[in-house]
Design a protein around this motif. Structure first.
Motif, PDB file in Angstrom:
ATOM      1  N   TRP A  48       0.901  -1.178  -0.018  1.00  0.00           N
ATOM      2  CA  TRP A  48       0.074  -0.020   0.069  1.00  0.00           C
ATOM      3  C   TRP A  48       0.803   1.266  -0.067  1.00  0.00           C
ATOM      4  N   GLU A  49       1.978   1.208   0.850  1.00  0.00           N
ATOM      5  CA  GLU A  49       2.715   2.261   0.965  1.00  0.00           C
ATOM      6  C   GLU A  49       3.505   2.393  -0.586  1.00  0.00           C
ATOM      7  N   ARG A  50       4.200   1.328  -1.035  1.00  0.00           N
ATOM      8  CA  ARG A  50       4.791   1.450  -2.223  1.00  0.00           C
ATOM      9  C   ARG A  50       3.708   2.229  -3.311  1.00  0.00           C
ATOM     10  N   ALA A  51       2.593   1.781  -3.332  1.00  0.00           N
ATOM     11  CA  ALA A  51       1.740   2.351  -4.418  1.00  0.00           C
ATOM     12  C   ALA A  51       1.093   3.644  -4.231  1.00  0.00           C
ATOM     13  N   GLY A  52       1.290   3.966  -2.704  1.00  0.00           N
ATOM     14  CA  GLY A  52       0.830   5.776  -2.432  1.00  0.00           C
ATOM     15  C   GLY A  52      -0.765   5.459  -2.014  1.00  0.00           C
ATOM     16  N   VAL A  53      -1.391   4.395  -1.575  1.00  0.00           N
ATOM     17  CA  VAL A  53      -2.472   4.275  -1.187  1.00  0.00           C
ATOM     18  C   VAL A  53      -2.774   4.096   0.352  1.00  0.00           C
ATOM     19  N   THR A  54      -1.596   4.240   1.064  1.00  0.00           N
ATOM     20  CA  THR A  54      -1.942   3.811   2.505  1.00  0.00           C
ATOM     21  C   THR A  54      -2.836   4.812   3.167  1.00  0.00           C
ATOM     22  N   ASP A  55      -3.008   6.224   2.679  1.00  0.00           N
ATOM     23  CA  ASP A  55      -4.014   6.989   3.383  1.00  0.00           C
ATOM     24  C   ASP A  55      -5.444   6.989   3.250  1.00  0.00           C
ATOM     25  N   ARG A  56      -5.558   5.836   2.277  1.00  0.00           N
ATOM     26  CA  ARG A  56      -6.993   5.663   2.069  1.00  0.00           C
ATOM     27  C   ARG A  56      -7.379   4.267   2.683  1.00  0.00           C
ATOM     28  N   ILE A  57      -6.536   3.660   3.464  1.00  0.00           N
ATOM     29  CA  ILE A  57      -6.861   2.316   3.946  1.00  0.00           C
ATOM     30  C   ILE A  57      -6.580   2.187   5.305  1.00  0.00           C
ATOM     31  N   GLU A  58      -7.710   1.468   6.034  1.00  0.00           N
ATOM     32  CA  GLU A  58      -7.348   1.400   7.468  1.00  0.00           C
ATOM     33  C   GLU A  58      -7.575  -0.156   7.756  1.00  0.00           C
ATOM     34  N   LEU A  59      -6.535  -0.577   8.448  1.00  0.00           N
ATOM     35  CA  LEU A  59      -6.650  -2.286   8.603  1.00  0.00           C
ATOM     36  C   LEU A  59      -6.857  -2.566  10.011  1.00  0.00           C
ATOM     37  N   ARG A  60      -8.070  -3.314  10.310  1.00  0.00           N
ATOM     38  CA  ARG A  60      -8.504  -3.693  11.469  1.00  0.00           C
ATOM     39  C   ARG A  60      -8.055  -5.203  11.720  1.00  0.00           C
ATOM     40  N   ILE A  61      -7.306  -5.614  12.667  1.00  0.00           N
ATOM     41  CA  ILE A  61      -6.784  -6.964  12.875  1.00  0.00           C
ATOM     42  C   ILE A  61      -7.758  -7.733  14.043  1.00  0.00           C
ATOM     43  N   GLY A  62      -8.442  -8.701  13.633  1.00  0.00           N
ATOM     44  CA  GLY A  62      -9.246  -9.498  14.634  1.00  0.00           C
ATOM     45  C   GLY A  62     -10.370 -10.138  13.703  1.00  0.00           C
ATOM     46  N   PRO A  63     -11.072 -11.117  14.408  1.00  0.00           N
ATOM     47  CA  PRO A  63     -12.009 -11.722  13.834  1.00  0.00           C
ATOM     48  C   PRO A  63     -13.165 -10.787  13.276  1.00  0.00           C
ATOM     49  N   ALA A  64     -13.282 -11.013  11.781  1.00  0.00           N
ATOM     50  CA  ALA A  64     -14.223  -9.943  11.031  1.00  0.00           C
ATOM     51  C   ALA A  64     -15.255 -10.055  11.535  1.00  0.00           C
ATOM     52  N   ALA A  65     -16.066 -11.114  12.043  1.00  0.00           N
ATOM     53  CA  ALA A  65     -17.622 -11.023  12.568  1.00  0.00           C
ATOM     54  C   ALA A  65     -17.574  -9.810  13.495  1.00  0.00           C
ATOM     55  N   GLU A  66     -16.525 -10.072  14.316  1.00  0.00           N
ATOM     56  CA  GLU A  66     -17.024  -8.862  15.610  1.00  0.00           C
ATOM     57  C   GLU A  66     -16.589  -7.385  15.218  1.00  0.00           C
ATOM     58  N   SER A  67     -15.448  -7.214  14.145  1.00  0.00           N
ATOM     59  CA  SER A  67     -14.999  -6.248  13.712  1.00  0.00           C
ATOM     60  C   SER A  67     -16.349  -5.452  12.664  1.00  0.00           C
ATOM     61  N   LEU A  68     -17.040  -6.290  12.111  1.00  0.00           N
ATOM     62  CA  LEU A  68     -18.146  -5.974  11.274  1.00  0.00           C
ATOM     63  C   LEU A  68     -19.525  -5.334  12.098  1.00  0.00           C
ATOM     64  N   ARG A  69     -19.617  -6.152  13.208  1.00  0.00           N
ATOM     65  CA  ARG A  69     -20.559  -5.670  14.249  1.00  0.00           C
ATOM     66  C   ARG A  69     -20.178  -4.061  14.560  1.00  0.00           C
ATOM     67  N   ALA A  70     -19.054  -3.882  14.855  1.00  0.00           N
ATOM     68  CA  ALA A  70     -18.706  -2.457  15.167  1.00  0.00           C
ATOM     69  C   ALA A  70     -19.036  -1.346  14.337  1.00  0.00           C
ATOM     70  N   LEU A  71     -19.149  -1.743  13.057  1.00  0.00           N
ATOM     71  CA  LEU A  71     -19.285  -0.710  11.901  1.00  0.00           C
ATOM     72  C   LEU A  71     -20.609   0.101  11.987  1.00  0.00           C
ATOM     73  N   PRO A  72     -20.696   1.225  11.804  1.00  0.00           N
ATOM     74  CA  PRO A  72     -21.922   1.971  12.014  1.00  0.00           C
ATOM     75  C   PRO A  72     -23.250   1.141  11.155  1.00  0.00           C
ATOM     76  N   ALA A  73     -24.504   1.172  12.001  1.00  0.00           N
ATOM     77  CA  ALA A  73     -25.523   0.279  11.419  1.00  0.00           C
ATOM     78  C   ALA A  73     -26.121   0.701  10.185  1.00  0.00           C
ATOM     79  N   GLU A  74     -26.093   2.006   9.888  1.00  0.00           N
ATOM     80  CA  GLU A  74     -26.870   2.464   8.774  1.00  0.00           C
ATOM     81  C   GLU A  74     -26.285   2.221   7.376  1.00  0.00           C
ATOM     82  N   PRO A  75     -27.116   2.255   6.299  1.00  0.00           N
ATOM     83  CA  PRO A  75     -26.607   1.830   4.883  1.00  0.00           C
ATOM     84  C   PRO A  75     -25.789   2.867   4.383  1.00  0.00           C
ATOM     85  N   TYR A  76     -24.274   2.743   4.614  1.00  0.00           N
ATOM     86  CA  TYR A  76     -23.446   3.714   4.025  1.00  0.00           C
ATOM     87  C   TYR A  76     -22.473   3.101   3.059  1.00  0.00           C
ATOM     88  N   LEU A  77     -22.351   1.887   3.050  1.00  0.00           N
ATOM     89  CA  LEU A  77     -21.286   1.147   2.181  1.00  0.00           C
ATOM     90  C   LEU A  77     -21.602   1.162   0.722  1.00  0.00           C
TER      91      LEU A  77
END
Ligand SMILES: C[S@@+](CC[C@H](N)C(=O)[O-])C[C@H]1O[C@@H](n2cnc3c(N)ncnc32)[C@H](O)[C@@H]1O
Length: 217
Positions: free
Chosen positions: A107-136
């Motif tokens: 990401w660094e090499r391609a110059g896109v790091t500022d657009r990406i956030e990485l969250r480490i952990g089981p995805a089910a829990e991470s997804l539940r923590a996202l805003p609940a509204e239809p924004y994606l």
């Protein structure tokens, strides 16, 4: 009328990749490094034509808010990030610091790091923590296969009308017809659920190991 996809030979695959949007120097280096560093896992990386399609779809839907479930060494996230406009944001979920440390470098090499956030952990829990509204605007699912139904349930309500969910490995090398292990059975059952989900329009494409595109109604 042609009713069946062509048998995909190595030569024909090279032809279609080179006549689409082939990997540039950075994406090719990522492919090569993934094979060299992680030979036992390198087959998890998406195919080059899938990367081209992800960039294309990101631009097509005008995506600004994107989620990826399953990042590995970063091929799909790189492709999505490259399709984002300035100010666009991709949130990536994975459980592995080891795999994603490679992604971070690319990401660094391609110059896109500022657009990406990485969250480490089981995805089910991470997804539940996202805003609940239809924004994606776009979501890409490519993690543990038994988790797909949970990821689907968390993502569909968060997609805006017209938003797109892209799901990888929906053909399991053809084994959805005769599942041979837990992952095959999970995907076969998942595909049946998606087919009857009235919240989405669905098309399944024979790209690489099979891709489902689901558009939120
Ligand atoms: C098929 S690979 C993803 C490939 C990636 N999309 C690419 O283009 O290279 C699957 C990834 O899912 C991750 N994973 C497995 N179980 C997970 C879970 N429960 N939550 C989040 N990520 C998980 C693995 O660590 C692995 O990196």
């Amino acid at each position: 009328m042609t009713t069946k996809p062509l048998p995909m030979t190595e030569e024909l695959h090279t032809y279609l990749v080179t006549h689409g949007s082939p990997p540039d120097e950075i994406a090719q280096a990522l492919i090569d490094e993934t094979v060299a560093l992680l030979p036992a896992n390198a087959q998890m990386q998406i195919a080059p034509e899938q990367a081209a399609l992800l960039t294309f779809l990101t631009r097509l839907v005008g995506a600004r808010q994107v989620v990826e479930v399953g990042t590995f060494t970063g091929m799909s996230s790189l492709a999505i990030a490259r399709g984002l406009p300035a100010g666009g944001r991709l949130v990536c979920f994975d459980i592995s610091e080891e795999f994603t440390s490679v992604a971070r470098r690319y990401w660094e090499r391609a110059g896109v790091t500022d657009r990406i956030e990485l969250r480490i952990g089981p995805a089910a829990e991470s997804l539940r923590a996202l805003p609940a509204e239809p924004y994606l605007d776009l979501a890409f699912i490519d993690a543990d296969k038994v988790g797909y139904p949970v990821y689907w349930d968390e993502l569909v309500p968060r997609m805006r009308p017209g938003g797109l969910i892209v799901v990888d490995n929906v053909l399991r090398g053809g084994r959805v017809l005769a599942p041979q292990n837990e992952d095959d059975r999970a995907i076969a059952a998942f595909n049946d659920v998606v087919r009857t989900d009235e919240r989405v329009d669905v098309v399944m494409l024979p790209v690489a190991d099979g891709l489902t595109l689901a558009r939120r109604r």
